[in-house]
Design an enzyme around this catalytic site. Structure first.
Site, PDB file in Angstrom:
ATOM      1  N   TYR A 133       6.240 -18.380  11.645  1.00  0.00           N
ATOM      2  CA  TYR A 133       6.207 -19.775  12.095  1.00  0.00           C
ATOM      3  C   TYR A 133       6.175 -20.621  10.862  1.00  0.00           C
ATOM      4  O   TYR A 133       5.289 -21.069   9.904  1.00  0.00           O
ATOM      5  CB  TYR A 133       4.760 -20.062  12.842  1.00  0.00           C
ATOM      6  CG  TYR A 133       4.691 -21.258  13.760  1.00  0.00           C
ATOM      7  CD1 TYR A 133       5.769 -22.292  13.682  1.00  0.00           C
ATOM      8  CD2 TYR A 133       3.744 -21.405  14.624  1.00  0.00           C
ATOM      9  CE1 TYR A 133       5.728 -23.285  14.446  1.00  0.00           C
ATOM     10  CE2 TYR A 133       3.543 -22.608  15.291  1.00  0.00           C
ATOM     11  CZ  TYR A 133       4.597 -23.654  15.202  1.00  0.00           C
ATOM     12  OH  TYR A 133       4.497 -24.696  16.005  1.00  0.00           O
ATOM     13  N   LYS A 158      10.283 -19.302  13.501  1.00  0.00           N
ATOM     14  CA  LYS A 158      10.202 -20.515  14.483  1.00  0.00           C
ATOM     15  C   LYS A 158      10.003 -21.798  13.644  1.00  0.00           C
ATOM     16  O   LYS A 158       9.174 -21.865  12.737  1.00  0.00           O
ATOM     17  CB  LYS A 158       8.908 -20.172  15.341  1.00  0.00           C
ATOM     18  CG  LYS A 158       8.761 -21.304  16.130  1.00  0.00           C
ATOM     19  CD  LYS A 158       7.352 -21.194  16.924  1.00  0.00           C
ATOM     20  CE  LYS A 158       6.954 -22.469  17.901  1.00  0.00           C
ATOM     21  NZ  LYS A 158       5.713 -22.381  18.436  1.00  0.00           N
TER      22      LYS A 158
END
Length: 300
Positions: A133, A158
């Protein structure tokens, strides 16, 4: 791991005594699964990962795995303090999760070598593949992403920063290290509003918090997006997502608080959010209900 459909980030329901409400979570998951999401991401940002202790985390992930029952991948959140992140990762594997979404480390700023080591240390805790992330204190350079993608355990990135040029460089880095299997996805708040820009640079997937409270609207948008129906995409953006984003931006943390409020408005008693988040004011709750009704009207 293949992803086909909206990426579903469920909330974590709490009962009147503040405990995780497992029966409510099970219903939340079952209701949403009927709309065929591409994967389920329990105990992540929308699921208030920051507010769960280890036991609660284990409860949430186990309940999710049980309800999903192999129908789609389950990707559990893990992050924060390193020892906590590794413990959560081990709990997720024991519960039967398919992968981890590694959230940013806690509080400290670090050089890129430290951030890469953090991801590797979490990955070392289990046999599960990991999605990085890219956000906040866990913001990576293209060089660091290329280094991480040299490890086959890292299967995705992400983006929660919103720098399109940087994300494009991430996709190019994957090509340069010979990886054509990396799952890149748009992880911005209310990602639907920015997804066409991400699609243009080769990032086809996006996370959807809105799916948790308005799955019919989110699914209709996804189908229009997949079909290239730009008129329908614009209609749903203008009639639902843009007003929702305007409301969301009024108060920090509303990206999660509004989702729970929307579920309560729909009759599912998921409880409120835990501190430091706050629930919407009465006036904002009414505005949310108007937005949800307008969205439902659009997809009837």
């Amino acid at each position: 791991m293949q992803l086909h459909g909206v990426l579903f980030f469920p909330v974590t329901p709490f009962d009147s005594s503040g405990e995780v409400a497992v029966p409510v979570l099970e219903r939340h998951l079952s209701d949403a699964l009927s709309f065929r999401p591409g994967a389920v991401f329990p105990a992540c940002g929308t699921g208030e990962f920051h507010a769960l202790d280890t036991s609660e985390y284990d409860t949430v992930v186990r309940a999710t795995v049980d309800v999903v029952d192999g129908s789609v991948p389950v990707v559990a959140g893990a992050g924060g303090p390193l020892g906590h992140a590794r413990a959560m990762a081990r709990a997720a594997q024991a519960a039967g999760a398919d992968a981890l979404l590694v959230l940013p480390p806690y509080l400290v700023s670090a050089p890129q070598t430290g951030l890469v080591a953090y991801i590797r240390s979490v990955a070392d805790a289990t046999d599960l593949p990991v999605i990085v992330y890219h956000r906040g204190l866990g913001a990576f350079t293209p060089e660091s992403i290329a280094e991480l993608l040299g490890d086959p355990r890292v299967i995705g990135v992400k983006d929660g920063v919103g720098d399109i040029a940087a994300t494009q460089r991430f996709t190019l880095a994957a090509q340069q290290v010979g990886r054509d299997d990396v799952l890149f996805f748009n992880g911005l708040l209310t990602a639907e509003l920015s997804q066409r820009a991400y699609q243009a640079i080769g990032v086809p997937h996006y996370s959807s918090a809105a799916f948790a409270m308005a799955p019919a609207v989110a699914t209709a948008f996804f189908h229009a997006y997949q079909d290239g129906d730009q008129g329908r995409v614009d209609q749903i953006l203008a009639g639902f997502y843009e007003p929702l984003v305007t409301l969301r931006d009024r108060v920090p943390g509303y990206g999660v608080s509004l989702i729970k409020a929307g579920l309560r408005a729909r009759g599912l008693d998921v409880g409120g959010v835990r501190p430091p988040l706050t629930d919407p004011s009465p006036s904002d709750q009414l505005e949310l209900e108007r937005i949800l009704a307008a969205g439902e009207d659009l997809v009837q």
